[in-house]
Design an enzyme around this catalytic site. Structure first.
Site, PDB file in Angstrom:
ATOM      1  N   SER A 216       1.124  -1.434   0.198  1.00 25.50           N
ATOM      2  CA  SER A 216      -0.146  -0.351  -0.069  1.00 25.50           C
ATOM      3  C   SER A 216       1.049   1.410   0.094  1.00 25.50           C
ATOM      4  CB  SER A 216      -1.270  -0.013   1.018  1.00 25.50           C
ATOM      5  OG  SER A 216       0.281   0.113   2.582  1.00 25.50           O
TER       6      SER A 216
ATOM      7  N   ASP B  26      -5.486  -8.468  11.987  1.00 23.65           N
ATOM      8  CA  ASP B  26      -4.974  -8.734  13.338  1.00 23.65           C
ATOM      9  C   ASP B  26      -6.294  -8.220  14.334  1.00 23.65           C
ATOM     10  OD1 ASP B  26      -2.549  -8.731  15.277  1.00 23.65           O
ATOM     11  OD2 ASP B  26      -2.358  -6.689  15.107  1.00 23.65           O
TER      12      ASP B  26
ATOM     13  N   GLN C 118       0.465 -13.868  14.487  1.00 26.06           N
ATOM     14  CA  GLN C 118      -0.543 -14.635  15.184  1.00 26.06           C
ATOM     15  C   GLN C 118      -1.889 -14.524  14.884  1.00 26.06           C
ATOM     16  OE1 GLN C 118      -1.048 -14.338  19.231  1.00 26.06           O
ATOM     17  NE2 GLN C 118      -1.806 -16.373  19.661  1.00 26.06           N
TER      18      GLN C 118
ATOM     19  N   SER D 163       5.500 -12.335  13.052  1.00 23.40           N
ATOM     20  CA  SER D 163       5.936 -10.972  13.732  1.00 23.40           C
ATOM     21  C   SER D 163       5.486 -10.450  15.131  1.00 23.40           C
ATOM     22  CB  SER D 163       5.844  -9.872  13.192  1.00 23.40           C
ATOM     23  OG  SER D 163       4.276  -9.729  13.315  1.00 23.40           O
ATOM     24  N   SER D 164       4.251 -11.295  16.048  1.00 19.26           N
ATOM     25  CA  SER D 164       4.669 -10.799  17.421  1.00 19.26           C
ATOM     26  C   SER D 164       2.515 -12.009  17.956  1.00 19.26           C
ATOM     27  CB  SER D 164       3.297  -9.431  16.914  1.00 19.26           C
ATOM     28  OG  SER D 164       2.256  -9.408  16.169  1.00 19.26           O
TER      29      SER D 164
ATOM     30  N   ASP E 145       4.451  -3.974   8.857  1.00 21.23           N
ATOM     31  CA  ASP E 145       5.202  -3.789   7.296  1.00 21.23           C
ATOM     32  C   ASP E 145       6.454  -3.364   8.020  1.00 21.23           C
ATOM     33  OD1 ASP E 145       2.815  -3.636   6.300  1.00 21.23           O
ATOM     34  OD2 ASP E 145       2.384  -1.868   6.947  1.00 21.23           O
TER      35      ASP E 145
END
Length: 300
Positions: A14, A121, A150, A185-186, A226
């Site tokens: 984007s 998310d 996740q 990443s998380s 990102d």
């Protein structure tokens, strides 16, 4: 034609006029870390979707094909060392990305594809649901590195990830599809106030890093995923040590968030979306010279 020793990324994600997400947050760090970046925008919005309103067009697969034809006809495909993809809002556009990847790989068989399968998310999707099967069945199997969160792992595997054992089971789902490196990443699998990130590599280490949450418990930032994907692309290329790449990526991301939190207004009323934009330009030195404070834990 393939150019040896190149560090050039075709980044398809984007674009926003105001703020830092997608190509706006990925390009600057990659350039600082020595990469040429060719941004190809999947959308062009006034700002990210976390504001009260946003305006702008979503690119079509025909527009993507037209732009790519220009690169192809000028014999530029062999100049790319990496393809990076992020937010894409159109399933036909996403399918076209698969065709583009195959053509670039034909021009440069050593191309590395880093896929951030941006879909949602915190339990909710913010792209059309039709993108999920395209990612799962067509795009993900083409990737060398994937960096889902996740919730996106749960979408792709079709299974809840509510324990660390489930994390490693999910990692195997990706590895069975020949994806060499998977980075979550998380996740919310850490202790209270702690996020936990995970990495797994085929025939390599399984790693975890505990990340203290910064700011108030309800504070969140847009564009961190990102930024994570672009940083991991750069550091994994620079170092043959995936542990080092993981640690440096987390270190930089935390430094950017820390600077952002420090510059938030001190008042009782809610923080506005524009005030939560990542302080990317102000974090130039931290991007160039990450200081690793959080060390990875080797699981295997």
């Amino acid at each position: 034609m393939t150019t040896t020793g190149i560090k050039r990324v075709l980044s398809i994600q984007s674009h926003v006029v105001h703020g830092y997400v997608g190509n706006k947050v990925a390009t600057f760090p990659l350039q600082l870390l020595g990469f040429d970046v060719d941004p190809l925008n999947s959308v062009q919005f006034s700002n990210h979707t976390g504001y009260k309103t946003f305006k702008g067009p979503i690119s079509t697969e025909l527009e993507l094909a037209n732009i790519f034809e220009g690169l192809e006809e000028n014999n530029l495909l062999g100049h790319y060392s990496h393809l990076l993809t992020g937010y894409i809002g159109n399933p036909l556009f996403l399918r076209k990305v698969g065709e583009i990847l195959r053509k670039i790989r034909k021009a440069n068989p050593s191309l590395i594809y880093v896929c951030d399968p941006v879909m949602g998310d915190n339990g909710s999707m913010y792209v059309p649901k039709e993108l999920l099967p395209v990612y799962r069945d067509e795009i993900i199997p083409l990737a060398d590195i994937v960096t889902p969160n996740q919730y996106e792992v749960e979408l792709l595997t079709g299974k809840e990830v509510r324990s660390e054992a489930a994390v490693w089971e999910a990692m195997d789902w990706f590895h069975e599809r020949k994806i060499k490196t998977v980075v979550i990443s998380s996740s919310d699998l850490g202790q209270p106030g702690i996020l936990r990130a995970f990495l797994s590599q085929i025939n390599g280490p399984r790693l975890a890093i505990d990340i203290p949450k910064q700011g108030d418990k309800d504070l969140f930032f847009t564009g961190t995923g990102d930024l994570f994907a672009s940083l991991f692309l750069a550091h994994s290329h620079a170092s043959g040590d995936v542990t080092e790449a993981f640690e440096k990526t987390i270190a930089t991301l935390q430094a950017v968030i820390k600077r952002t939190v420090e510059q938030l207004p001190r008042r009782a009323t809610a923080v506005q979306a524009w005030e939560r934009e990542l302080k990317l330009m102000q974090s130039k030195s931290e991007i160039e010279h990450p200081k690793v404070m959080l060390k990875a834990e080797r699981i295997n």
